[in-house]
Structure formats: C-alpha cells, structure tokens
Write an enzyme that holds these catalytic residues in place. Sequence first.
Site, PDB file in Angstrom:
ATOM      1  CD  GLU A  67      -2.943   0.996   2.637  1.00 19.73           C
ATOM      2  OE1 GLU A  67      -3.098   0.727   3.316  1.00 19.73           O
ATOM      3  OE2 GLU A  67      -3.470   2.986   2.519  1.00 19.73           O
ATOM      4  CG  ASP A  82      -3.051  -3.050   4.405  1.00 20.46           C
ATOM      5  OD1 ASP A  82      -4.083  -2.169   3.984  1.00 20.46           O
ATOM      6  OD2 ASP A  82      -2.638  -1.849   4.771  1.00 20.46           O
ATOM      7  CB  ILE A  84      -0.576  -0.929   9.915  1.00 16.99           C
ATOM      8  CG1 ILE A  84       0.688  -0.945  10.414  1.00 16.99           C
ATOM      9  CG2 ILE A  84      -1.826   0.017  11.166  1.00 16.99           C
ATOM     10  CD1 ILE A  84       1.240  -0.065  11.610  1.00 16.99           C
ATOM     11  CG  ASP A  85      -6.653  -3.509   7.159  1.00 22.77           C
ATOM     12  OD1 ASP A  85      -7.345  -2.902   6.279  1.00 22.77           O
ATOM     13  OD2 ASP A  85      -7.809  -4.123   7.369  1.00 22.77           O
ATOM     14  CB  THR A  87      -3.429   3.019   9.327  1.00 24.42           C
ATOM     15  OG1 THR A  87      -2.670   2.662   8.914  1.00 24.42           O
ATOM     16  CG2 THR A  87      -2.690   4.481   9.731  1.00 24.42           C
ATOM     17  CG  ASP A 210      -8.162  -2.222   2.100  1.00 24.61           C
ATOM     18  OD1 ASP A 210      -8.559  -1.426   1.497  1.00 24.61           O
ATOM     19  OD2 ASP A 210      -6.748  -1.500   2.934  1.00 24.61           O
TER      20      ASP A 210
HETATM   21  C1  IPD Z   1      -8.625   0.753   5.949  1.00 23.80           C
HETATM   22  C2  IPD Z   1      -9.070  -0.738   7.002  1.00 23.80           C
HETATM   23  C3  IPD Z   1     -10.839   0.234   7.219  1.00 23.80           C
HETATM   24  C4  IPD Z   1     -11.200   0.560   5.947  1.00 23.80           C
HETATM   25  C5  IPD Z   1     -10.940   0.786   5.256  1.00 23.80           C
HETATM   26  C6  IPD Z   1      -9.102   0.177   5.188  1.00 23.80           C
HETATM   27  P1  IPD Z   1      -6.115   1.322   6.002  1.00 23.80           P
HETATM   28  O1  IPD Z   1      -7.471  -0.002   5.830  1.00 23.80           O
HETATM   29  O2  IPD Z   1      -9.227  -1.310   6.303  1.00 23.80           O
HETATM   30  O3  IPD Z   1     -11.107  -0.831   7.742  1.00 23.80           O
HETATM   31  O4  IPD Z   1     -12.866   0.791   6.242  1.00 23.80           O
HETATM   32  O5  IPD Z   1     -11.292   1.937   3.988  1.00 23.80           O
HETATM   33  O6  IPD Z   1      -8.989   2.095   3.779  1.00 23.80           O
HETATM   34  O7  IPD Z   1      -6.023   3.012   5.424  1.00 23.80           O
HETATM   35  O8  IPD Z   1      -5.839   2.004   7.887  1.00 23.80           O
HETATM   36  O9  IPD Z   1      -5.137   0.413   5.838  1.00 23.80           O
HETATM   37 CA    CA Z   2      -5.775  -1.602   4.432  1.00 23.08          CA
HETATM   38 CA    CA Z   3      -2.474   0.072   5.532  1.00 23.26          CA
END
Ligand code: IPD
Ligand code: CA
Ligand code: CA
Length: 254
Positions: A67, A82, A84-85, A87, A210
Amino acid sequence: MSISVAVLENIVREAGSIALSYFKNLDNVGVIKKSPRDLVTDADVAVEAYLKQALAEAYPEYGFWGEESGQSDNQTNRWIVDPIDGTHSFAKGQYFWSISVALEIAGELVAGSVYAPALDDLYLAIKGQGATKNGKAIHASDETSLANSMIATGFACLRSYLVENNLKRFCRIAEQTMGQRRLGSAAMDLCLVADGQVDAFWEQELNLYDVAAGALIVKEAGGTVTDFKGNDGVFPKQILATNGGILKELLPLM
Ligand code: IPD
Ligand code: CA
Ligand code: CA
C-alpha cells in the site's frame, strides 16, 4: 514453488513485533495525512519495508505490491501487502488493526495471512488447505437467519467522499439484523467472518491489499466472497463476504 506456512507465519509475526514496538510508543510515532481522511504512520512504512525485504529474501521469484511503497516490476506473481490495516485505529491506540499479506500467482490468490499483533491472533490460509486461527482450523458460522445475524461493515466510501455510499445500505440492513459492528480493519473483518465471529461483512471502495488475504481466508473457511450482486470473486470496490447461510436473504438488501 510451494509456500511454507512456517516461513510465512514467522515473517508476519516479526512484522507484528515491529508494529507493536511503534504501538507501545505512539507519542513518538510520526503520523501524516495521505488525504483529508487517510493517515499513514512511521509504523506503516517500517512494517512494509521489513515485509518487502523479508519476502524477497525468502521468495526472490515473486514481485511485491504494498500500500505504501507501490508495485515492483513483477506483478504477475506477487505479494499483496497492507502493512497496517486499520491505521486510524492504530494511531488512536485501539487494538483492532492488522497486518495483511497475500500471495497471488497468475491472478489467483494462493496464500494469505492476517495478523492482529495487539490481540496476538494470526489467521492463515493456503488455497485448498482450509483456514486456521493460531494454528487451529476455523469455519464460518452456520447461521441461516438474517434476523439472528451479526454483520460488520466499513465506510471507505466516506473517505472517498462517494455520494452513492454505504449509509443508507447500512441502515436498511441494520434494521433486519440482531447486531452490527464497524471495527476498523477490513482485513480483520473478513477473518471474523471466517471464524464465525460475525456472519457477514461488506464494504465499498476498498483496495485489493485491504482484502486479498482475508478473502482467501473466508473462502477456505467455507464462506462466500462476492460482489453486491452475488457474483463470485474478490471485488475490492464492492466486497461482500458471508457464512453462506444468509447470503440469499442479504443480497436483495445490498
Ligand atoms: C482501512 C481499514 C478500514 C476501512 C478503510 C481502509 P487502512 O485500511 O481497512 O476498515 O474501512 O477503508 O482503508 O487505510 O487503515 O489501511
Ligand atoms: Ca487497509
Ligand atoms: Ca494500510
């Protein structure tokens, strides 16, 4: 080349300890806005740099798409990462965030792991070999009634300022279900479907990084992964994962 579960798990766990070292020192972690509603931290960058180097060392023949650092040359057979999903959750000191690593060979997802370091829960699946949580087999729930179901969703659509967003859909479905959750990590939301902790999850406007690992984990746990019309496949812009038993009741409400 087959993937070693032990090698993948060790790499993901090491990425988790790197992430936790930042998580325990949040006051000194840099956070910047990629867009008005999208953050990236020093931890995202450090974890992705580690994963890129460790996966290349272990499996030099595969490319990489992360990402934060983008795509390497080889995008035919690639790791999709990803770092950190969730963040935003991470940056606020919440525990529900994860590291998502998937391997795609010629367009087919063949391995995936989602690790929640703050919860020490590691989900993993190899195509055709089932799904596990902390080494034990998991399976989607056997719930068949939407009225008795717990569903999860997210609002990536609001991050993208979509007019056709998830708010009306959420209200429509929430009124037909027993429980609703917005937990903050789509990768983990998918693992909760695989583990029977929620009966369905859907979200619009995500990216492949994601959902790639979580989608394979759901499928290997006996769940379904479709778009909002019920077409089989991984559609990050319109992903719907269910236990299978409530899919038919849910589709008309999507
Ligand atoms: C997010 C998370 C979140 C989702 C966001 C994503 P990120 O990932 O998965 O649950 O609702 O749209 O972007 O941006 O923290 O890697
Ligand atoms: Ca994510
Ligand atoms: Ca992320």
